[in-house]
Scaffold this motif. Structure first.
Motif, PDB file in Angstrom:
ATOM      1  N   GLY A  49      -1.718  -7.039   5.784  1.00 53.68           N
ATOM      2  CA  GLY A  49      -2.607  -6.879   4.626  1.00 53.68           C
ATOM      3  C   GLY A  49      -3.175  -5.482   4.471  1.00 53.68           C
ATOM      4  O   GLY A  49      -3.756  -5.156   3.446  1.00 53.68           O
ATOM      5  N   ARG A  50      -3.037  -4.660   5.513  1.00 48.10           N
ATOM      6  CA  ARG A  50      -3.463  -3.256   5.497  1.00 48.10           C
ATOM      7  C   ARG A  50      -4.969  -3.092   5.290  1.00 48.10           C
ATOM      8  O   ARG A  50      -5.429  -2.150   4.660  1.00 48.10           O
ATOM      9  N   HIS A  51      -5.759  -3.996   5.854  1.00 46.24           N
ATOM     10  CA  HIS A  51      -7.220  -3.955   5.756  1.00 46.24           C
ATOM     11  C   HIS A  51      -7.793  -3.425   7.070  1.00 46.24           C
ATOM     12  O   HIS A  51      -8.258  -4.190   7.915  1.00 46.24           O
ATOM     13  N   VAL A  52      -7.740  -2.118   7.239  1.00 47.00           N
ATOM     14  CA  VAL A  52      -8.192  -1.484   8.479  1.00 47.00           C
ATOM     15  C   VAL A  52      -9.660  -1.766   8.752  1.00 47.00           C
ATOM     16  O   VAL A  52     -10.069  -1.911   9.897  1.00 47.00           O
ATOM     17  N   ARG A  82      -5.776   4.106   9.075  1.00 48.17           N
ATOM     18  CA  ARG A  82      -6.264   4.525   7.754  1.00 48.17           C
ATOM     19  C   ARG A  82      -5.338   5.587   7.182  1.00 48.17           C
ATOM     20  O   ARG A  82      -4.948   5.533   6.012  1.00 48.17           O
ATOM     21  N   ALA A  83      -4.984   6.563   8.009  1.00 45.54           N
ATOM     22  CA  ALA A  83      -4.084   7.629   7.556  1.00 45.54           C
ATOM     23  C   ALA A  83      -2.691   7.071   7.260  1.00 45.54           C
ATOM     24  O   ALA A  83      -2.076   7.418   6.242  1.00 45.54           O
ATOM     25  N   ARG A  84      -2.207   6.197   8.109  1.00 47.62           N
ATOM     26  CA  ARG A  84      -0.874   5.632   7.908  1.00 47.62           C
ATOM     27  C   ARG A  84      -0.808   4.775   6.646  1.00 47.62           C
ATOM     28  O   ARG A  84       0.151   4.836   5.881  1.00 47.62           O
ATOM     29  N   PHE A  85      -1.829   3.952   6.425  1.00 47.98           N
ATOM     30  CA  PHE A  85      -1.837   3.069   5.262  1.00 47.98           C
ATOM     31  C   PHE A  85      -2.096   3.816   3.961  1.00 47.98           C
ATOM     32  O   PHE A  85      -1.879   3.289   2.878  1.00 47.98           O
ATOM     33  N   ALA A  86      -2.563   5.056   4.051  1.00 48.88           N
ATOM     34  CA  ALA A  86      -2.736   5.868   2.842  1.00 48.88           C
ATOM     35  C   ALA A  86      -1.381   6.322   2.297  1.00 48.88           C
ATOM     36  O   ALA A  86      -1.285   6.703   1.129  1.00 48.88           O
ATOM     37  N   GLN A  87      -0.359   6.288   3.134  1.00 51.80           N
ATOM     38  CA  GLN A  87       0.993   6.660   2.710  1.00 51.80           C
ATOM     39  C   GLN A  87       1.597   5.509   1.902  1.00 51.80           C
ATOM     40  O   GLN A  87       1.497   4.362   2.307  1.00 51.80           O
ATOM     41  N   PRO A  88       2.241   5.811   0.787  1.00 50.23           N
ATOM     42  CA  PRO A  88       2.824   4.730  -0.022  1.00 50.23           C
ATOM     43  C   PRO A  88       4.035   4.097   0.665  1.00 50.23           C
ATOM     44  O   PRO A  88       4.771   4.761   1.389  1.00 50.23           O
ATOM     45  N   LEU A  89       4.195   2.817   0.430  1.00 46.30           N
ATOM     46  CA  LEU A  89       5.346   2.072   0.932  1.00 46.30           C
ATOM     47  C   LEU A  89       6.393   1.943  -0.164  1.00 46.30           C
ATOM     48  O   LEU A  89       6.052   1.999  -1.347  1.00 46.30           O
ATOM     49  N   PRO A  90       7.656   1.734   0.202  1.00 40.11           N
ATOM     50  CA  PRO A  90       8.650   1.429  -0.837  1.00 40.11           C
ATOM     51  C   PRO A  90       8.199   0.188  -1.607  1.00 40.11           C
ATOM     52  O   PRO A  90       7.575  -0.720  -1.036  1.00 40.11           O
TER      53      PRO A  90
END
Length: 145
Positions: A49-52, A82-90
Motif C-alpha cells: 500500500g506504500r503507507h510509510v 519514503r524516498a523509494r515510494f516517491a519514485q513512480p512505478l510502471p
C-alpha cells in the motif's frame, strides 16, 4: 562377561530411548497466527500500500534490517522507503503477497511482482522476506539475496 554387561546396557539404553517420551518444541499456534497477522498487515499496508507513515504500528524502534542497502532502525526504514515510494512505478506494476509461513516468532512471506518496463518487456519476479516478531512488533528482517 564384559560383553554381556555391555550388550545388556546397550539394550536397556535403547529401550529407554525408544519408550521415554521426547519433549518437542512445537510451535504455539496462537502466537504463530498472531505474528503472521502482524507481518501480513505490515506487508500489505506499508510495502504494497506504500503507507510509510504506518510503519511505527508494525516496526520496533530498534528494528534490525539485514539488507545492507536499507538502513537499520525504524527511522532509517521510514526515510529509505519514503524516498523509494516517491519514485513512480510502471502503470501496470503489481506486488502480490502469495504465501505466509510461520512458526512462533518467525514469519516468511513469498511474493510476486509483475510489471512492464519502458521497452515493453514484461517482467515477473518472485521473492521472499523473513521477519522476526517480538512483543507484537517486527524486530528483524532478512531478504533473499
Amino acid at each position: 562377561m564384559a560383553i554381556r554387561v555391555t550388550q545388556c546396557f546397550t539394550t536397556v539404553a535403547l529401550a529407554f530411548a525408544l519408550f521415554v517420551p521426547v519433549r518437542h518444541a512445537w510451535a504455539n499456534e496462537k502466537v504463530t497466527a498472531h505474528n503472521k497477522a502482524i507481518v501480513k498487515d505490515f506487508y500489505t499496508t506499508v510495502l504494497i500500500g506504500r503507507h510509510v507513515g504506518a510503519a511505527p504500528r508494525f516496526l520496533r524502534p530498534d528494528y534490525i534490517q539485514h539488507n545492507p542497502d536499507v538502513p537499520t532502525g525504524l527511522k532509517g526504514f521510514m526515510e529509505f522507503f519514503r524516498a523509494r515510494f516517491a519514485q513512480p512505478l510502471p502503470p501496470d506494476y503489481k506486488r502480490e503477497l502469495l504465501y505466509l509461513i510461520g512458526e512462533n516468532d518467525m514469519v516468511v512471506v513469498y511474493i510476486r511482482q509483475m510489471w512492464t518496463s519502458r521497452d515493453g518487456q514484461h517482467h515477473r519476479a518472485l521473492a521472499f522476506d523473513m521477519f522476526r516478531v517480538q512483543d507484537g512488533k517486527i524486530a528483524e528482517h532478512w531478504d533473499a539475496d
